[in-house]
Design a protein around this motif. Structure first.
Motif, mmCIF file in Angstrom:
data_model
loop_
_atom_site.group_PDB
_atom_site.id
_atom_site.type_symbol
_atom_site.label_atom_id
_atom_site.label_comp_id
_atom_site.label_asym_id
_atom_site.label_seq_id
_atom_site.Cartn_x
_atom_site.Cartn_y
_atom_site.Cartn_z
ATOM 1 N N ALA A 30 0.863 -1.181 0.000
ATOM 2 C CA ALA A 30 0.000 0.000 0.000
ATOM 3 C C ALA A 30 0.894 1.224 0.000
ATOM 4 C CB ALA A 30 -0.891 -0.002 1.233
ATOM 5 N N THR A 31 0.426 2.306 -0.603
ATOM 6 C CA THR A 31 1.221 3.521 -0.653
ATOM 7 C C THR A 31 0.666 4.543 0.321
ATOM 8 O OG1 THR A 31 -0.093 4.359 -2.480
ATOM 9 C CG2 THR A 31 1.907 3.167 -3.055
ATOM 10 N N PRO A 32 1.479 5.005 1.241
ATOM 11 C CA PRO A 32 1.008 6.018 2.196
ATOM 12 C C PRO A 32 0.896 7.379 1.529
ATOM 13 C CG PRO A 32 3.334 5.596 2.516
ATOM 14 C CD PRO A 32 2.858 4.630 1.454
ATOM 15 N N SER A 33 0.138 8.263 2.157
ATOM 16 C CA SER A 33 0.075 9.630 1.658
ATOM 17 C C SER A 33 1.442 10.270 1.840
ATOM 18 C CB SER A 33 -1.001 10.427 2.385
ATOM 19 O OG SER A 33 -0.722 10.503 3.759
ATOM 20 N N GLY A 34 1.701 11.294 1.034
ATOM 21 C CA GLY A 34 2.987 11.974 1.082
ATOM 22 C C GLY A 34 3.147 12.803 2.340
ATOM 23 N N PRO A 35 4.386 13.216 2.598
ATOM 24 C CA PRO A 35 4.664 14.053 3.769
ATOM 25 C C PRO A 35 3.853 15.346 3.731
ATOM 26 C CG PRO A 35 6.705 13.385 2.674
ATOM 27 C CD PRO A 35 5.572 12.948 1.804
ATOM 28 N N GLY A 36 3.302 15.704 4.860
ATOM 29 C CA GLY A 36 2.593 16.972 4.980
ATOM 30 C C GLY A 36 1.140 16.944 4.554
ATOM 31 N N VAL A 37 0.623 15.803 4.055
ATOM 32 C CA VAL A 37 -0.792 15.723 3.699
ATOM 33 C C VAL A 37 -1.585 15.713 5.004
ATOM 34 C CG1 VAL A 37 -2.595 14.359 2.592
ATOM 35 C CG2 VAL A 37 -0.331 14.524 1.529
ATOM 36 N N VAL A 38 -2.518 16.669 5.123
ATOM 37 C CA VAL A 38 -3.253 16.854 6.378
ATOM 38 C C VAL A 38 -4.750 16.903 6.102
ATOM 39 C CG1 VAL A 38 -3.631 18.444 8.305
ATOM 40 C CG2 VAL A 38 -1.344 18.169 7.358
ATOM 41 N N GLY A 39 -5.518 16.261 6.973
ATOM 42 C CA GLY A 39 -6.974 16.340 6.922
ATOM 43 C C GLY A 39 -7.491 16.856 8.255
ATOM 44 N N THR A 40 -8.302 17.907 8.214
ATOM 45 C CA THR A 40 -8.865 18.508 9.416
ATOM 46 C C THR A 40 -10.385 18.390 9.380
ATOM 47 O OG1 THR A 40 -7.043 20.101 9.470
ATOM 48 C CG2 THR A 40 -9.021 20.639 10.762
ATOM 49 N N VAL A 41 -10.967 17.796 10.409
ATOM 50 C CA VAL A 41 -12.422 17.657 10.481
ATOM 51 C C VAL A 41 -13.044 19.016 10.801
ATOM 52 C CG1 VAL A 41 -14.344 16.593 11.732
ATOM 53 C CG2 VAL A 41 -12.321 15.218 11.138
ATOM 54 N N ILE A 42 -14.011 19.402 9.988
ATOM 55 C CA ILE A 42 -14.734 20.656 10.183
ATOM 56 C C ILE A 42 -16.070 20.391 10.878
ATOM 57 C CG2 ILE A 42 -15.864 22.577 8.987
ATOM 58 C CD1 ILE A 42 -13.691 22.206 6.781
ATOM 59 N N GLY A 49 -27.428 5.364 10.352
ATOM 60 C CA GLY A 49 -26.312 4.461 10.085
ATOM 61 C C GLY A 49 -25.283 4.977 9.110
ATOM 62 N N THR A 50 -25.357 6.250 8.777
ATOM 63 C CA THR A 50 -24.403 6.862 7.846
ATOM 64 C C THR A 50 -23.676 7.996 8.539
ATOM 65 O OG1 THR A 50 -25.814 6.307 5.957
ATOM 66 C CG2 THR A 50 -24.147 8.013 5.604
ATOM 67 N N ASP A 51 -22.338 7.997 8.423
ATOM 68 C CA ASP A 51 -21.525 9.088 8.954
ATOM 69 C C ASP A 51 -21.309 10.120 7.853
ATOM 70 O OD1 ASP A 51 -21.229 7.791 11.389
ATOM 71 O OD2 ASP A 51 -19.292 6.906 10.856
ATOM 72 N N PHE A 52 -21.564 11.380 8.182
ATOM 73 C CA PHE A 52 -21.315 12.512 7.289
ATOM 74 C C PHE A 52 -20.200 13.317 7.933
ATOM 75 C CE2 PHE A 52 -25.678 11.244 6.773
ATOM 76 C CZ PHE A 52 -25.881 11.287 5.410
ATOM 77 N N THR A 53 -19.076 13.461 7.240
ATOM 78 C CA THR A 53 -17.950 14.211 7.787
ATOM 79 C C THR A 53 -17.459 15.190 6.741
ATOM 80 O OG1 THR A 53 -17.281 12.281 9.087
ATOM 81 C CG2 THR A 53 -15.664 14.057 8.837
ATOM 82 N N LEU A 54 -17.382 16.445 7.116
ATOM 83 C CA LEU A 54 -16.803 17.471 6.250
ATOM 84 C C LEU A 54 -15.375 17.701 6.719
ATOM 85 C CD1 LEU A 54 -17.214 19.526 3.956
ATOM 86 C CD2 LEU A 54 -17.929 21.176 5.712
ATOM 87 N N ARG A 55 -14.413 17.524 5.810
ATOM 88 C CA ARG A 55 -12.992 17.705 6.134
ATOM 89 C C ARG A 55 -12.350 18.650 5.140
ATOM 90 N NH1 ARG A 55 -9.700 12.500 5.867
ATOM 91 N NH2 ARG A 55 -8.288 13.422 7.375
ATOM 92 N N GLU A 56 -11.326 19.337 5.607
ATOM 93 C CA GLU A 56 -10.465 20.096 4.712
ATOM 94 C C GLU A 56 -9.182 19.291 4.565
ATOM 95 O OE1 GLU A 56 -10.141 24.531 4.390
ATOM 96 O OE2 GLU A 56 -8.231 24.091 5.389
#
Length: 148
Positions: A30-42, A49-56
């Motif tokens: 598997a290939t990991p994401s590159g250095p510095g890739v960031v996800g922030t939950v808004i 039964g469904t999760d809704f998540t808004l991320r930047e």
């Protein structure tokens, strides 16, 4: 969150896209994401039964998301930069400049990678619509692609 806000979030959302400027390792890994890739939950909520998540999501210049797929659909909007998206046949299946909306379907038949080939960070606003408790992404091996 009000229904109006949820509708607005749904309208803004449209994918996590991808592309690659890097050569990746053996297809069995598997290939990991590159250095510095960031996800922030808004914002997050669960309904029926469904999760809704808004991320930047921020992908620095020259980096990628790594090969992956999702257990649900994603809807995103490109807030900054240009995202290149590749499918498991190594073909470009989308170039998404600033202001573009993107969508990613669910399941292991939709393995992909998002790459920032530009000089500025790519910033995405992404709505994840996933079965409750699912991870944001499932790692996948490189299907044998090498990007120049």
């Amino acid at each position: 969150m009000s229904n109006k806000s949820r509708a607005m979030v749904g309208g803004i959302a449209a994918t996590l896209a991808a592309g690659a400027t890097l050569a990746f390792g053996a297809p069995a890994q598997a290939t990991p994401s590159g250095p510095g890739v960031v996800g922030t939950v808004i914002s997050q909520w669960t309904a029926n039964g469904t999760d809704f998540t808004l991320r930047e999501i921020t992908i620095p210049a020259g980096q990628s998301t790594g090969w992956h797929y999702h257990d649900g659909n994603l809807y995103g909007w490109v807030k900054q930069g240009t995202l290149s998206h590749f499918d498991s046949t190594c073909a470009v299946d989308g170039i998404y400049p600033l202001g573009s909306f993107i969508q990613e379907p669910s399941g292991p038949r939709h393995v992909h990678i998002g790459v920032n080939r530009g000089k500025v960070p790519v910033v995405l606003e992404v709505l994840y619509v996933l079965p409750h408790g699912s991870p944001f992404a499932e790692d996948a091996p490189n299907p044998g692609c090498s990007f120049q």
